[in-house]
Enzyme design. Structure first.
Site, PDB file in Angstrom:
ATOM      1  N   GLY A 165       9.055  -0.496   4.836  1.00 48.28           N
ATOM      2  CA  GLY A 165       9.350  -1.925   4.730  1.00 48.28           C
ATOM      3  C   GLY A 165      10.723  -2.317   5.250  1.00 48.28           C
ATOM      4  O   GLY A 165      11.171  -3.440   5.005  1.00 48.28           O
TER       5      GLY A 165
ATOM      6  N   GLU B 128       6.591   3.932  -3.921  1.00 45.45           N
ATOM      7  CA  GLU B 128       6.804   2.798  -4.842  1.00 45.45           C
ATOM      8  C   GLU B 128       6.275   3.134  -6.235  1.00 45.45           C
ATOM      9  O   GLU B 128       6.835   2.678  -7.240  1.00 45.45           O
ATOM     10  CB  GLU B 128       6.142   1.534  -4.257  1.00 45.45           C
ATOM     11  CG  GLU B 128       6.956   1.019  -3.067  1.00 45.45           C
ATOM     12  CD  GLU B 128       6.170   0.227  -2.033  1.00 45.45           C
ATOM     13  OE1 GLU B 128       5.017  -0.159  -2.297  1.00 45.45           O
ATOM     14  OE2 GLU B 128       6.731   0.007  -0.939  1.00 45.45           O
TER      15      GLU B 128
ATOM     16  N   SER C 224       7.181   1.519   8.401  1.00 48.31           N
ATOM     17  CA  SER C 224       7.492   0.561   9.478  1.00 48.31           C
ATOM     18  C   SER C 224       6.728   0.818  10.775  1.00 48.31           C
ATOM     19  O   SER C 224       7.266   0.625  11.867  1.00 48.31           O
ATOM     20  CB  SER C 224       9.001   0.511   9.725  1.00 48.31           C
ATOM     21  OG  SER C 224       9.658  -0.031   8.583  1.00 48.31           O
TER      22      SER C 224
ATOM     23  N   GLU D 106       5.983   9.745   4.440  1.00 47.44           N
ATOM     24  CA  GLU D 106       6.563   8.405   4.456  1.00 47.44           C
ATOM     25  C   GLU D 106       8.026   8.488   4.017  1.00 47.44           C
ATOM     26  O   GLU D 106       8.310   8.487   2.805  1.00 47.44           O
ATOM     27  CB  GLU D 106       5.816   7.492   3.490  1.00 47.44           C
ATOM     28  CG  GLU D 106       4.360   7.294   3.816  1.00 47.44           C
ATOM     29  CD  GLU D 106       3.874   5.943   3.328  1.00 47.44           C
ATOM     30  OE1 GLU D 106       3.480   5.137   4.164  1.00 47.44           O
ATOM     31  OE2 GLU D 106       3.923   5.684   2.117  1.00 47.44           O
TER      32      GLU D 106
ATOM     33  N   ASN E  93      -2.293  -0.259   3.749  1.00 47.17           N
ATOM     34  CA  ASN E  93      -1.946  -0.366   2.331  1.00 47.17           C
ATOM     35  C   ASN E  93      -1.459  -1.792   2.084  1.00 47.17           C
ATOM     36  O   ASN E  93      -0.349  -2.138   2.471  1.00 47.17           O
ATOM     37  CB  ASN E  93      -0.848   0.653   2.006  1.00 47.17           C
ATOM     38  CG  ASN E  93      -0.287   0.479   0.606  1.00 47.17           C
ATOM     39  OD1 ASN E  93      -0.881  -0.203  -0.231  1.00 47.17           O
ATOM     40  ND2 ASN E  93       0.851   1.106   0.345  1.00 47.17           N
TER      41      ASN E  93
ATOM     42  N   HIS F 173       2.474   7.257  -3.878  1.00 51.55           N
ATOM     43  CA  HIS F 173       3.276   6.408  -2.990  1.00 51.55           C
ATOM     44  C   HIS F 173       4.690   6.304  -3.546  1.00 51.55           C
ATOM     45  O   HIS F 173       4.882   6.293  -4.770  1.00 51.55           O
ATOM     46  CB  HIS F 173       2.632   5.017  -2.885  1.00 51.55           C
ATOM     47  CG  HIS F 173       3.249   4.172  -1.812  1.00 51.55           C
ATOM     48  ND1 HIS F 173       4.450   3.544  -1.979  1.00 51.55           N
ATOM     49  CD2 HIS F 173       2.837   3.897  -0.560  1.00 51.55           C
ATOM     50  CE1 HIS F 173       4.750   2.892  -0.855  1.00 51.55           C
ATOM     51  NE2 HIS F 173       3.788   3.090   0.019  1.00 51.55           N
TER      52      HIS F 173
ATOM     53  N   LYS G 141      -0.712  -3.127  -0.631  1.00 49.15           N
ATOM     54  CA  LYS G 141       0.195  -3.200  -1.795  1.00 49.15           C
ATOM     55  C   LYS G 141      -0.245  -4.345  -2.718  1.00 49.15           C
ATOM     56  O   LYS G 141      -1.435  -4.626  -2.814  1.00 49.15           O
ATOM     57  CB  LYS G 141       1.642  -3.342  -1.338  1.00 49.15           C
ATOM     58  CG  LYS G 141       2.021  -2.325  -0.270  1.00 49.15           C
ATOM     59  CD  LYS G 141       3.486  -2.225  -0.078  1.00 49.15           C
ATOM     60  CE  LYS G 141       3.769  -1.319   1.106  1.00 49.15           C
ATOM     61  NZ  LYS G 141       5.150  -0.904   1.176  1.00 49.15           N
TER      62      LYS G 141
HETATM   63  C1  PEP Z   1       3.784   1.874   2.981  1.00 45.43           C
HETATM   64  O1  PEP Z   1       4.160   1.235   2.021  1.00 45.43           O
HETATM   65  O2  PEP Z   1       2.977   2.801   2.839  1.00 45.43           O
HETATM   66  C2  PEP Z   1       4.320   1.515   4.283  1.00 45.43           C
HETATM   67  C3  PEP Z   1       4.252   2.394   5.229  1.00 45.43           C
HETATM   68  O3  PEP Z   1       4.895   0.273   4.396  1.00 45.43           O
HETATM   69  P1  PEP Z   1       5.493  -0.404   5.733  1.00 45.43           P
HETATM   70  O4  PEP Z   1       4.503  -0.130   6.848  1.00 45.43           O
HETATM   71  O5  PEP Z   1       5.578  -1.860   5.406  1.00 45.43           O
HETATM   72  O6  PEP Z   1       6.797   0.228   6.001  1.00 45.43           O
END
Ligand code: PEP
Length: 250
Positions: free
Chosen positions: A174, A100, A212, A168, A10, A98, A12
């Protein structure tokens, strides 16, 4: 038959033309050269790059997805992108719900479900994201929260062939922090039970872990029971780290 893992990147709101296409090109070349084992690889660039990335990776097994879609097919929705538009641009998948989007745009489970239905109408596979906040985990509400999100965000007509669930934890996205493998296992086991209770083919839905994931922790996270791949944010922006994660489930 074992479930084929999916490693989804992703991007983003990152990626201008030259860098994004160069990244896609390297991933496609590495996959053409073999080595990602049995994992299916998916790149979800910003909507501006979906068509160009799809063209760049064509002829390889790399797949392309969107990061969001509108619930309607077309109409007066300035700035939005429909699932049909993503499909037309070469996408096969779309991420919906997601955290976000849920936080920045106030998306609720019903909206996420409508978007997943739109994805299915357009022939796309929906990756439906769910996950608890840190406060929810701290008060022991993780399974309640993800159970409610799963119930509300997945369409009744969902099938393993058109729906992927990504767990998630919001506090892991992040941040460099991840749940323990035991915590991931607990949530994925619970999600699998809920899917199996609700859908005839619930045992076959892919369940991704996201938050992460990095080359250093990918192997142990991907080895957890009922983890069928990863949704990767930050580490998907560099070919080497994304590739290291992709090959960690081989
Ligand atoms: C995400 O935004 O779906 C995600 C998993 O981000 P990160 O790997 O940066 O934590």
């Amino acid at each position: 038959m074992a479930i084929r893992p999916l490693i989804a990147g992703n991007w983003k709101m990152n990626g201008l033309g030259a860098d994004g296409l160069a990244l896609a090109q390297v991933i496609a070349e590495r996959l053409r050269g073999g080595g990602a084992g049995l994992a299916e690889l998916l790149l979800c660039p910003p909507a501006t790059l979906v068509r160009a990335v799809a063209e760049t990776v064509s002829g390889s097994d790399v797949l392309v997805g969107g990061q969001d879609c509108h619930a309607k097919s077309s109409g007066a929705h300035t700035g939005d992108v429909s699932a049909e538009m993503l499909a037309d641009a070469g996408a096969r998948y779309v991420i919906v719900g997601h955290s976000e989007r849920r936080a920045d745009h106030g998306e609720k489970d019903a909206t996420v479900r409508a978007k997943a239905e739109a994805a299915h109408r357009a022939g796309l596979i929906a990756i439906i994201c769910i996950g608890e906040t840190e406060a929810e985990r701290d008060r022991g509400a993780t399974l309640d929260v993800v159970g409610r999100q799963l119930a509300g965000s997945l369409p009744d007509q969902a099938k393993a062939a058109n729906t992927v669930v990504a767990y998630e934890p919001v506090w892991a996205i992040g941040t460099g922090r991840t749940p323990t493998t035991a915590e991931v296992a607990e949530v994925h086991k619970f999600l699998r039970e809920r899917l199996t209770a609700r859908y005839e083919d619930g045992g076959r839905f892919r369940l991704l872990y996201g938050g992460s994931v990095k080359p250093e922790n990918a192997r142990e996270l991907l080895a957890v029971a009922d983890v069928n791949g990863a949704l990767v944010g930050g580490a998907s922006l560099k070919a080497d780290s994304f590739w290291a994660i992709a090959t960690a489930c081989a």
